[in-house]
Motif scaffolding. Structure first.
Motif, PDB file in Angstrom:
ATOM      1  N   PRO B  15       6.971  -4.705  10.665  1.00  0.00           N
ATOM      2  CA  PRO B  15       6.087  -5.582  11.194  1.00  0.00           C
ATOM      3  C   PRO B  15       6.492  -6.515  11.985  1.00  0.00           C
ATOM      4  O   PRO B  15       6.133  -7.523  12.395  1.00  0.00           O
ATOM      5  CB  PRO B  15       5.906  -6.595   9.882  1.00  0.00           C
ATOM      6  CG  PRO B  15       7.334  -6.195   9.025  1.00  0.00           C
ATOM      7  CD  PRO B  15       7.672  -4.773   9.404  1.00  0.00           C
ATOM      8  N   THR B 143       0.099 -10.654   8.981  1.00  0.00           N
ATOM      9  CA  THR B 143       1.139  -9.711   9.005  1.00  0.00           C
ATOM     10  C   THR B 143       1.552  -9.239   7.734  1.00  0.00           C
ATOM     11  O   THR B 143       2.240  -8.185   7.687  1.00  0.00           O
ATOM     12  CB  THR B 143       2.444 -10.390   9.761  1.00  0.00           C
ATOM     13  OG1 THR B 143       1.942 -11.157  11.002  1.00  0.00           O
ATOM     14  CG2 THR B 143       3.430  -9.492  10.159  1.00  0.00           C
ATOM     15  N   SER B 144       1.301  -9.848   6.757  1.00  0.00           N
ATOM     16  CA  SER B 144       1.637  -9.545   5.313  1.00  0.00           C
ATOM     17  C   SER B 144       0.761  -8.535   4.805  1.00  0.00           C
ATOM     18  O   SER B 144       1.429  -7.894   3.840  1.00  0.00           O
ATOM     19  CB  SER B 144       1.794 -10.945   4.447  1.00  0.00           C
ATOM     20  OG  SER B 144       0.403 -11.564   4.459  1.00  0.00           O
ATOM     21  N   THR B 145      -0.477  -8.166   5.157  1.00  0.00           N
ATOM     22  CA  THR B 145      -1.380  -7.243   4.526  1.00  0.00           C
ATOM     23  C   THR B 145      -1.853  -6.454   5.514  1.00  0.00           C
ATOM     24  O   THR B 145      -2.609  -5.490   5.172  1.00  0.00           O
ATOM     25  CB  THR B 145      -2.322  -8.112   4.007  1.00  0.00           C
ATOM     26  OG1 THR B 145      -3.285  -8.786   5.090  1.00  0.00           O
ATOM     27  CG2 THR B 145      -1.999  -9.161   2.894  1.00  0.00           C
ATOM     28  N   GLY B 146      -1.729  -6.586   6.681  1.00  0.00           N
ATOM     29  CA  GLY B 146      -2.518  -5.663   8.035  1.00  0.00           C
ATOM     30  C   GLY B 146      -3.914  -5.873   7.960  1.00  0.00           C
ATOM     31  O   GLY B 146      -4.602  -4.756   8.642  1.00  0.00           O
ATOM     32  N   ARG B 297      -8.941  -3.352   9.498  1.00  0.00           N
ATOM     33  CA  ARG B 297      -7.440  -2.825   9.634  1.00  0.00           C
ATOM     34  C   ARG B 297      -7.096  -3.126  10.909  1.00  0.00           C
ATOM     35  O   ARG B 297      -7.557  -2.463  12.145  1.00  0.00           O
ATOM     36  CB  ARG B 297      -7.519  -1.288   9.387  1.00  0.00           C
ATOM     37  CG  ARG B 297      -7.547  -0.991   8.030  1.00  0.00           C
ATOM     38  CD  ARG B 297      -7.722   0.595   7.671  1.00  0.00           C
ATOM     39  NE  ARG B 297      -8.033   0.821   6.274  1.00  0.00           N
ATOM     40  CZ  ARG B 297      -8.880   1.787   5.688  1.00  0.00           C
ATOM     41  NH1 ARG B 297      -9.139   2.899   6.495  1.00  0.00           N
ATOM     42  NH2 ARG B 297      -9.059   2.037   4.497  1.00  0.00           N
ATOM     43  N   LEU B 301      -0.481  -2.831  12.962  1.00  0.00           N
ATOM     44  CA  LEU B 301       0.325  -3.026  11.770  1.00  0.00           C
ATOM     45  C   LEU B 301      -0.618  -2.364  10.549  1.00  0.00           C
ATOM     46  O   LEU B 301      -1.486  -3.019  10.345  1.00  0.00           O
ATOM     47  CB  LEU B 301       0.345  -4.502  11.506  1.00  0.00           C
ATOM     48  CG  LEU B 301       1.411  -4.886  10.307  1.00  0.00           C
ATOM     49  CD1 LEU B 301       2.618  -3.998  10.477  1.00  0.00           C
ATOM     50  CD2 LEU B 301       1.437  -6.106  10.024  1.00  0.00           C
ATOM     51  N   THR B 302      -0.098  -1.281  10.403  1.00  0.00           N
ATOM     52  CA  THR B 302      -0.864  -0.403   9.283  1.00  0.00           C
ATOM     53  C   THR B 302      -0.170  -0.622   8.002  1.00  0.00           C
ATOM     54  O   THR B 302       0.912  -0.634   7.683  1.00  0.00           O
ATOM     55  CB  THR B 302      -0.724   0.870   9.816  1.00  0.00           C
ATOM     56  OG1 THR B 302      -1.397   1.179  10.828  1.00  0.00           O
ATOM     57  CG2 THR B 302      -1.249   1.962   8.442  1.00  0.00           C
ATOM     58  N   THR B 303      -1.184  -1.021   6.903  1.00  0.00           N
ATOM     59  CA  THR B 303      -0.253  -1.037   5.496  1.00  0.00           C
ATOM     60  C   THR B 303      -0.924   0.063   4.900  1.00  0.00           C
ATOM     61  O   THR B 303      -1.990   0.490   4.726  1.00  0.00           O
ATOM     62  CB  THR B 303      -0.878  -2.524   4.793  1.00  0.00           C
ATOM     63  OG1 THR B 303      -2.265  -2.585   5.141  1.00  0.00           O
ATOM     64  CG2 THR B 303      -0.101  -3.625   5.327  1.00  0.00           C
ATOM     65  N   GLY B 330       6.241  -4.301   1.591  1.00  0.00           N
ATOM     66  CA  GLY B 330       5.260  -5.091   1.302  1.00  0.00           C
ATOM     67  C   GLY B 330       5.607  -6.546   0.888  1.00  0.00           C
ATOM     68  O   GLY B 330       6.934  -6.689   1.014  1.00  0.00           O
ATOM     69  N   TRP B 339       3.674  -0.194   2.211  1.00  0.00           N
ATOM     70  CA  TRP B 339       4.700  -0.183   3.414  1.00  0.00           C
ATOM     71  C   TRP B 339       3.781  -0.854   4.420  1.00  0.00           C
ATOM     72  O   TRP B 339       2.754  -0.785   4.457  1.00  0.00           O
ATOM     73  CB  TRP B 339       4.855   1.215   3.672  1.00  0.00           C
ATOM     74  CG  TRP B 339       6.009   2.001   2.833  1.00  0.00           C
ATOM     75  CD1 TRP B 339       7.247   1.292   2.437  1.00  0.00           C
ATOM     76  CD2 TRP B 339       6.009   3.146   2.317  1.00  0.00           C
ATOM     77  NE1 TRP B 339       7.628   2.222   1.678  1.00  0.00           N
ATOM     78  CE2 TRP B 339       7.095   3.308   1.477  1.00  0.00           C
ATOM     79  CE3 TRP B 339       4.981   4.158   2.523  1.00  0.00           C
ATOM     80  CZ2 TRP B 339       7.602   4.569   1.014  1.00  0.00           C
ATOM     81  CZ3 TRP B 339       5.164   5.526   1.630  1.00  0.00           C
ATOM     82  CH2 TRP B 339       6.346   5.641   0.979  1.00  0.00           C
ATOM     83  N   ARG B 340       4.668  -1.564   5.429  1.00  0.00           N
ATOM     84  CA  ARG B 340       4.091  -1.962   6.532  1.00  0.00           C
ATOM     85  C   ARG B 340       4.456  -1.164   7.750  1.00  0.00           C
ATOM     86  O   ARG B 340       5.798  -1.460   8.102  1.00  0.00           O
ATOM     87  CB  ARG B 340       3.981  -3.574   6.510  1.00  0.00           C
ATOM     88  CG  ARG B 340       3.519  -4.164   5.468  1.00  0.00           C
ATOM     89  CD  ARG B 340       3.712  -5.687   5.610  1.00  0.00           C
ATOM     90  NE  ARG B 340       4.996  -6.213   5.476  1.00  0.00           N
ATOM     91  CZ  ARG B 340       5.458  -7.432   5.837  1.00  0.00           C
ATOM     92  NH1 ARG B 340       4.965  -8.097   6.769  1.00  0.00           N
ATOM     93  NH2 ARG B 340       6.864  -7.562   5.913  1.00  0.00           N
TER      94      ARG B 340
END
Lengths: 368, 368
Positions: B15, B143-146, B297, B301-303, B330, B339-340
């Protein structure tokens, strides 16, 4: 935009930033590391350990803050000043004034102890200013005047107060002994005698000051209660995410500190001492008058009076255009009447002395 | 100390920070400039002007603050939150939580509007939370969740409130239009889609918010009333000394912005969009489930959920050791289950997609 403009190469002989160590440059562009990478965490730990050596401290909470030296000042005050605290501030230059301003913003009852710019503080005056201050503040090396203040005397007489000191221009350039001198909180910058680009604030705080700290300061970014986990000092070494460390800058600082300790801290200090003495002698031989009081002159930052009939700005412009040399103007009422010449870090060497003396002589003659 | 250790070369697919543009690296080690050098002042002016283009604003007060993105958040709040202000904060991730914490430290009456992590905020809920808030806050790209949040809808319905938004992960990676969307105060970071090392916080504030600002905030370092002169936005372009600008970092940002605008902002955004879409498609083809809600989404930054029976930490360690690839864990309750994966700036390209998909597939198989 000037993407293809020629790169300007300056000799930075002002009050900072100074030219960087080649080792610091090389490290700045090593492939970037993530802030949670085990390799970076090791480099951060080693950086903190080397900073302890430079500070002369065993303080666990010793780290490079993610801001310039002025951010270090802010961190020192926002974590220690409780509303209503009596804060004694020794003022004999711009950075002492700034300390008073920061303390005042946080609701302190500021007791300023002024002395003339260019003269050192009188430790007895500072210690007598209030019977029971919470904090006593002073600048070790006043960047605005080139004066050394005796902070060790303040530590010896501080009583129950905390001693909070500014070492932006002193760290790495002159003797410094945080623990032996009784300093509780101290901050510095990277762009002076450490010869790293500006952008980090080496910081240290002892247990005594940390225990008295503001529990939930108005600043989250500089909250030392949160920053402990960031460098593993608290929480049994476990890392907690606080903010993204400026990894390239930290790795560059690591390289400069490695270089300094490999040369030897005493040798580096002696190099600054020799360069400053040679510069000050050379300036006086040219007939110029030094500004800072004898016995309290910083070797790494020399202040000198602009001779009568000489235009300070014209000389500085000539130096910049003809030699690509930067020197500094004075501050405040001395803006036009004083020059500040720094020989810091990588520039504390005989070559720089010869260059700046020769260039200044020619600049004065050419602009008269 | 490890002065002679081999240099580790990572593919930074977490991230942030991300790998830097080669142009940004080259500029980072051009000979250092003083912060008052006319050449630097021009580079700073150009940097501010290019940042205006990336923000989509004409705000005079647009500059890179001398701190990381979290310092940008602090500057936004400390300059705008008056004690007792009602501050509505949309929270659907760590950075929304942090906004609430900062506002609370400054004495705000915080009205949190929570939505599930992984889901976007509901603009109507946020706008209905209080009849007359002083400030409404939201994170554009969490940034924490995408997840992408619709901050434009908040701008359209904010009424008399100020809209204060976080763009640490969005700037340079997705459409952004501060003026058109009705954003009054915004901050970002350099280490994500701008592909510069961490250490600066691009910042912008419009006249409306500046006029309502806190006149003498507890923070001196981030006081925008003083910073105006630092970049020449106020006082008729006259420079006043505030603090030493981190010149190397600013010059590096200048080079990256020049690179981005030379490629074209639309092309850069499209590059992020294409890389993110390819990654998300590839992950789903591998049988993995994306975490962020469809339609919201982030491409940059993909979660993705860690499959049942797979050990998140083992996979990340395998990627680091075998491929020198960093991906992110995460946050909070999703530390082990998400995963991020970031494809930001220089890493938003087909090569990175192919690499991370191939490496992740192998890492999952090898650690099962």
């Amino acid at each position: 935009m000037t993407p293809d403009a020629p790169l300007i190469d300056r000799s930075l002989f002002g009050p900072g930033p100074t030219n960087t160590y080649p080792e610091a440059d090389a490290a700045l562009v090593r492939p970037l590391l993530g802030h949670l990478d085990p390799v970076f965490i090791q480099l951060m730990d080693e950086t903190c350990e080397m900073l302890r050596t430079l500070w002369g401290t065993t303080n666990a909470r010793t780290l490079p803050l993610s801001a310039t030296g002025s951010g270090g000042m802010e961190a020192a005050f926002v974590n220690t000043v409780h509303r209503g605290d009596v804060v004694v501030v020794a003022i004999n230059g711009l950075f002492g004034q700034r300390m008073a301003e920061l303390a005042s913003r946080l609701g302190a009852r500021v007791v300023p102890v002024e002395s003339e710019w260019g003269r050192p503080l009188d430790p007895d005056d500072v210690l007598r200013a209030h019977p029971s201050p919470a904090i006593i503040c002073a600048v070790h090396a006043e960047t605005s005047t080139g004066v050394r203040n005796d902070v060790a005397a303040l530590g010896a007489g501080k009583g129950d107060a905390l001693l909070l000191t500014d070492h932006v221009t002193s760290i790495g350039g002159m003797p410094l002994a945080v623990d032996d001198w009784g300093i509780d909180v101290a901050y510095a910058g990277t762009q002076k005698c450490l010869s790293v680009a500006p952008g980090l604030a080496p910081f240290t705080i002892n247990d005594r000051a940390f225990e008295r700290r503001v529990e939930r300061p108005t600043s989250w970014y500089f909250d030392l209660g949160l920053l402990g986990g960031y460098v593993g000092g608290d929480a049994g070494g476990k890392r907690t995410y606080h903010h993204t460390a400026p990894t390239a800058m930290v790795v560059s600082l690591h390289a400069a500190l490695t270089r300094i300790l490999s040369e030897g801290l005493d040798a580096v200090t002696a190099r600054h001492e020799a360069a400053g003495a040679a510069l000050q002698e050379g300036l006086q031989e040219m007939g110029l008058e030094l500004f800072a009081a004898e016995g309290y002159r910083l070797p790494q930052l020399t202040t000198v009076r602009v001779p009568d009939g000489v235009d300070s700005a014209k000389v500085r412009a000539y130096l910049l255009q003809t030699f690509s040399i930067e020197i500094g103007a004075g501050i405040g009422e001395f803006a036009d009447s004083v020059w500040r010449i720094g020989l810091m870090g990588h520039n504390a060497q005989p070559r720089s002395v010869a260059l700046v003396l020769g260039a200044l002589k020619q600049a004065i003659a050419a602009t008269r």
